[in-house]
Design an enzyme around this catalytic site. Structure first.
Site, PDB file in Angstrom:
ATOM      1  N   ASP A 487       7.435 -27.855 -26.513  1.00  0.00           N
ATOM      2  CA  ASP A 487       8.040 -29.176 -26.400  1.00  0.00           C
ATOM      3  C   ASP A 487       7.286 -30.103 -25.465  1.00  0.00           C
ATOM      4  OD1 ASP A 487      10.276 -29.450 -28.005  1.00  0.00           O
ATOM      5  OD2 ASP A 487      11.555 -28.301 -26.651  1.00  0.00           O
TER       6      ASP A 487
HETATM    7  C1  BGC Z   1      11.166 -28.412 -20.942  1.00  0.00           C
HETATM    8  C2  BGC Z   1      11.071 -27.631 -22.215  1.00  0.00           C
HETATM    9  C3  BGC Z   1      12.196 -27.974 -23.113  1.00  0.00           C
HETATM   10  C4  BGC Z   1      12.353 -29.480 -23.268  1.00  0.00           C
HETATM   11  C5  BGC Z   1      13.588 -29.802 -24.059  1.00  0.00           C
HETATM   12  C6  BGC Z   1      11.310 -29.880 -21.228  1.00  0.00           C
HETATM   13  O1  BGC Z   1      11.475 -30.587 -20.045  1.00  0.00           O
HETATM   14  O2  BGC Z   1      10.039 -28.156 -20.145  1.00  0.00           O
HETATM   15  O3  BGC Z   1      11.048 -26.244 -21.948  1.00  0.00           O
HETATM   16  O4  BGC Z   1      12.015 -27.405 -24.354  1.00  0.00           O
HETATM   17  O5  BGC Z   1      12.419 -30.116 -22.029  1.00  0.00           O
HETATM   18  O6  BGC Z   1      13.748 -31.141 -24.320  1.00  0.00           O
HETATM   19  C1  NOJ Z   2      12.664 -24.538 -24.535  1.00  0.00           C
HETATM   20  C2  NOJ Z   2      13.136 -25.144 -25.815  1.00  0.00           C
HETATM   21  O1  NOJ Z   2      14.511 -24.880 -25.995  1.00  0.00           O
HETATM   22  C3  NOJ Z   2      12.349 -24.603 -26.997  1.00  0.00           C
HETATM   23  O2  NOJ Z   2      12.764 -25.238 -28.171  1.00  0.00           O
HETATM   24  C4  NOJ Z   2      10.884 -24.769 -26.772  1.00  0.00           C
HETATM   25  O3  NOJ Z   2      10.217 -24.139 -27.841  1.00  0.00           O
HETATM   26  C5  NOJ Z   2      10.450 -24.162 -25.456  1.00  0.00           C
HETATM   27  N1  NOJ Z   2      11.233 -24.702 -24.387  1.00  0.00           N
HETATM   28  C6  NOJ Z   2       8.973 -24.410 -25.163  1.00  0.00           C
HETATM   29  O4  NOJ Z   2       8.727 -25.734 -24.860  1.00  0.00           O
END
Ligand code: BGC
Ligand code: NOJ
Length: 814
Positions: A487
């Site tokens: 993400d």
């Molecule tokens: C986090 C990710 C997460 C995303 C969700 C980010 O700030 O680092 O792990 O998946 O937010 O929107």
């Molecule tokens: C947490 C999110 O829930 C997931 O969708 C994503 O793949 C991982 N973070 C990695 O960014």
């Protein structure tokens, strides 16, 4: 250092000191009514949706971190001294303390000034309520005059509004009190037909429903005025902050025990029967009263608790293993499976790190969660798949999230995360392999929940696949969109404005940046889809899918290979991401794990080389780091990944979610020692002895462990709600232990350490129990099977004759 121990026989983790490094929590409820409870009784409850139907209030990011919860106070009426038997909020010097987190229940026990208290918290199956059962024992040699006070702070339902809209909310709180039960009915007069209640099994000496009357002006939960005084004031909340508090007196002789039940619940009335009498504004309690009466009865509570234990016996019995490693056994047999239930239920919505108002159910997350859940309650997995597919968009893309209460796609976040649609194929394939229920493919499912747009689920999968083919970039790789699995790799974002969401800000047209990860996912999902098509007799479609998959594989080999490892992406300038040419972020874990897992490079040495590169550049004693070197500054063209200080989260943290991809990849190249070694490095139970460093719960996975670039290398964060749960369960059970549902049947093909003499397992699969015994004869991964004593060719155990319920499988590893 440890803060407790595993009680495997009771399937509990027993915490022996209340001041754990972080709150160590558990979940109550596993169907519709849920609660989060910490080891000091902190936390809150909600019905279905942590944002829209919050039953009790909780303040995140509090000081101390965990304050507010299901608090009971005990008061010695002779001395006036009072304390919290769960330690918080008064934090007494307890003579003894244990918190037993079990499967769906938590028992907090303590002793103070010769008075023992045990509070058992749980949610009965099929009910929308929670029970707090308190047992108080006098261990003094003298009689004791005690008072018990319960307390709960109600949330005005919508947790976001509750925490922000005070100009209105301070004026809307309403309650009713009847027969000692407190009914919280804010907004019931107008558009709600639900209310909460808080009841007590004993005669009460008084109650409070207005927070300030209970805690007193300028005081908090640690020193409520009413408790100090020993008297509640029977306050009736009009506006401000409705709470529930009861006062019960106990006279206890030496060694005498008495019990009290408190009941916190949620109830709905039919719209036309909201009031009783109908013309009044009084809540109709006709249907809730029998429920309350039932669960204020000790025999019924005993029975409900027993039923819950049996329910979990049944769920866990689906897969039980006996390996030479206690940590593997404990995680597979108990805690990892349990965590998979939590991630299935919550997705990433409500934990001590997810506030319940941020995210609903993620499309990609929920599909992956199925990998660890589908074997437990296949019928619920089926329902989830259909709900997810109904939020798919006509172009094959998907809403990134949906709200569990409405089951509608979340417009604020929208779509265009270009990996999303493929996870639906992965989830459906897992369901088909587990259940053999091919009828799901014919279920009519709408797009974007629009009535009239229904098409068979199978067509949804086809559109998922096509989505990528319609979005290929300059190198023939999939365009990344807003992000892929990572993400924080936001290649079209280019945000320089504080406060903008990295995931939803798009400043580029998205026609250039490509993802090698999505290419690998496309290959994996495409193979599954081709096999599904073939088995449905759609040979032409199957051929076409395989041809596209082969083309994509070639593209990855040509455009996605960096010499010693797989590239990660191309950015909006067409420059490589995750290449030795980069100054930072030269190698990423995702594509090493996922390309190999998808079968790319197994026949040309790339897979082996990629695995060596992971071992050399990314592996640490605490797990495998997401990328190296960490980004030391913000890169506009890379996005959120470079916003984190080095070593945290996606910027070179140990992201536990994709460690199992590498474990599976290692099994694919036949390296059981390494697969298992990686497994052990992040296994929470194996990390229990370093709890003071790890800090999160030793019984569940955390999303992240700080990487080597962080000052706190080895410290875990964001426990419970993470794809790590499902993926580790899947990796260890299906790939390392090798007990793997396939379209054909149950395959058994372990890739375990050379030093293991063998292991045993039982696996319930499509109604048949497979009793598996693996014995090692040589050092390799060659498998020879005997099924019910007869040698059997291949690795897939045949389904037994109709009516046969158990099959024994002897497996020899050579
Ligand atoms: C986090 C990710 C997460 C995303 C969700 C980010 O700030 O680092 O792990 O998946 O937010 O929107
Ligand atoms: C947490 C999110 O829930 C997931 O969708 C994503 O793949 C991982 N973070 C990695 O960014």
């Amino acid at each position: 250092m440890k803060f407790g121990y595993f009680d495997d026989a009771n399937r509990e983790y027993v915490i022996t000191q209340p001041d754990t490094p972080l709150p160590w929590i558990n979940y109550l409820g596993c169907q519709a009514y849920f609660g989060i409870i910490s080891n000091t009784a902190g936390g809150y409850s909600f019905y279905r949706d942590a944002r829209l139907r919050r039953v009790s209030r909780y303040r995140y990011n509090n000081v101390p971190y965990d304050l507010g919860g299901r608090y009971i106070y005990l008061r010695d009426d002779d001395s006036g001294e009072f304390w919290s038997p769960s330690w918080q909020p008064t934090r007494p010097d307890l003579e003894d303390y244990t918190c037993r987190h079990g499967l769906g229940y938590t028992i907090i026990g303590s002793r103070y000034s010769g008075i023992e208290a045990h509070s058992t918290y749980f949610v009965p199956l099929d009910e929308d309520l929670e029970i707090w059962r308190l047992a108080v024992t006098n261990r003094r040699s003298q009689p004791a005059s005690l008072s018990v006070y319960s307390s709960i702070e109600f949330c005005l339902w919508d947790a976001n509004d509750d925490a922000t809209n005070f100009q209105r909310n301070f004026s809307i709180g309403e309650v009713e009190i009847e027969d000692g039960a407190i009914y919280h009915k804010t907004e019931y007069r107008e558009r709600r037909n639900h209310f909460a209640y808080f009841a007590c099994s004993r005669k009460t000496e008084g109650f409070d429903t207005q927070r300030e009357a209970f805690v007193g002006p300028y005081r908090g939960w640690e020193k409520p005025l009413a408790v100090e005084r020993g008297k509640l004031s029977n306050s009736v909340a009009h506006g401000w902050a409705p709470i529930g508090a009861h006062h019960v007196e106990l006279q206890l002789g030496p060694e005498e025990t008495q019990e009290v039940i408190f009941l916190l619940g949620y109830h709905e009335n039919p719209q036309e029967q909201k009031f009783d009498p109908p013309a009044s504004q009084t809540v109709n309690k006709k249907t809730v009263k029998p429920v309350i009466a039932k669960y204020l009865n000790f025999a019924d509570v005993d029975a409900a608790f027993e039923k819950l234990r049996q329910y979990w016996d049944g769920l866990l019995a689906v897969c039980q293993v006996e390996t030479p490693d206690v940590h593997t056994n404990r995680m597979v047999n108990i805690w990892n499976a349990y965590q998979c239930m939590a991630t299935f239920n919550m997705s990433r919505s409500a934990s001590f790190y997810e506030s319940g108002i941020g995210r609903g159910l993620g499309f990609r997350d929920s599909n992956q969660d199925l990998l660890g859940f589908v074997q437990m309650v296949p019928a619920r997995a089926r329902e989830r798949i259909l709900d997810l597919a109904a939020t798919q968009l006509p172009n094959g893309g998907a809403y990134h999230q949906y709200q569990p209460l409405t089951k509608r796609g979340n417009n604020d976040v929208g779509g265009n995360f270009n990996d999303d649609p493929h996870w639906l194929i992965v989830g459906v394939a897992a369901y088909l392999k587990e259940t053999g229920d091919w009828s799901i493919l014919d279920e009519p499912v709408p797009y974007d929940n629009a009535p009239g747009s229904e098409q068979p689920l199978y067509e949804h999968l086809q559109r998922s696949f096509q989505y990528t083919l319609d979005r290929l970039g300059p190198h023939g790789l999939p365009l990344i969109g807003r992000a892929d699995w990572n993400d924080c790799l936001n290649l079209n974002c280019f945000s320089d404005t504080p406060g903008q969401s990295f995931q939803t800000t798009t400043n580029k047209d998205g026609k250039v940046a490509e993802s090698v990860f999505i290419a690998a996912l496309f290959v994996l999902a495409g193979r599954e889809l081709a096999e599904i098509a073939r088995r449905r007799g759609r040979t032409d479609e199957a051929q076409r899918y395989l041809a596209e998959v082969a083309r994509m594989e070639d593209t990855v080999r040509e455009q996605g290979w960096d010499g010693e490892w797989f590239l990660r992406a191309y950015d909006d300038f067409g420059r490589k991401v995750g290449s030795k040419e980069c100054a930072e972020g030269k190698i990423f874990i995702e594509t090493q794990g996922f390309c190999v897992l998808a079968g790319i490079g197994l026949d040309d040495g790339r897979a082996q080389a990629a695995m060596e590169s992971v071992a050399k550049h990314l592996a640490t004693g605490h797990g495998i780091i997401l990328q190296q070197p960490a980004y030391s500054r913000y890169y506009l063209e890379l996005g959120e990944i470079s916003s984190y200080p080095p070593g945290y989260k996606e910027n070179a943290g140990i992201f536990c979610h994709n460690n199992p991809w590498v474990m599976i990849a290692e099994t694919q190249v036949g390296n059981g020692d390494r697969a298992y070694d990686y497994y052990a490095r992040i296994n929470p139970s194996a990390r229990e002895p370093i709890s003071e460093l790890h800090r999160c719960e030793p019984y569940v996975y955390a999303q992240m462990i700080a990487g080597r670039d962080a000052p706190t290398h080895g410290e875990a964060k964001n426990s419970w709600l993470t794809g790590t749960a499902a993926w580790n369960y899947y990796a260890v059970t299906q790939w390392i232990l090798g007990i793997r549902p396939t379209f054909e049947g149950l395959e058994i093909r372990p890739v375990v350490p050379k030093g293991w003499r063998g292991f045993k397992a039982t696996r319930l699969f499509r109604g048949v129990t497979y009793i598996i015994a693996v014995t090692r004869e040589g050092e390799g991964n060659q498998v020879a099977l005997k099924v019910d004593g007869e040698p059997w060719e291949g690795t897939v155990v045949p389904a037994p004759v109709e009516g046969q319920r158990a099959v024994t499988v002897e497996v020899t590893l050579k």
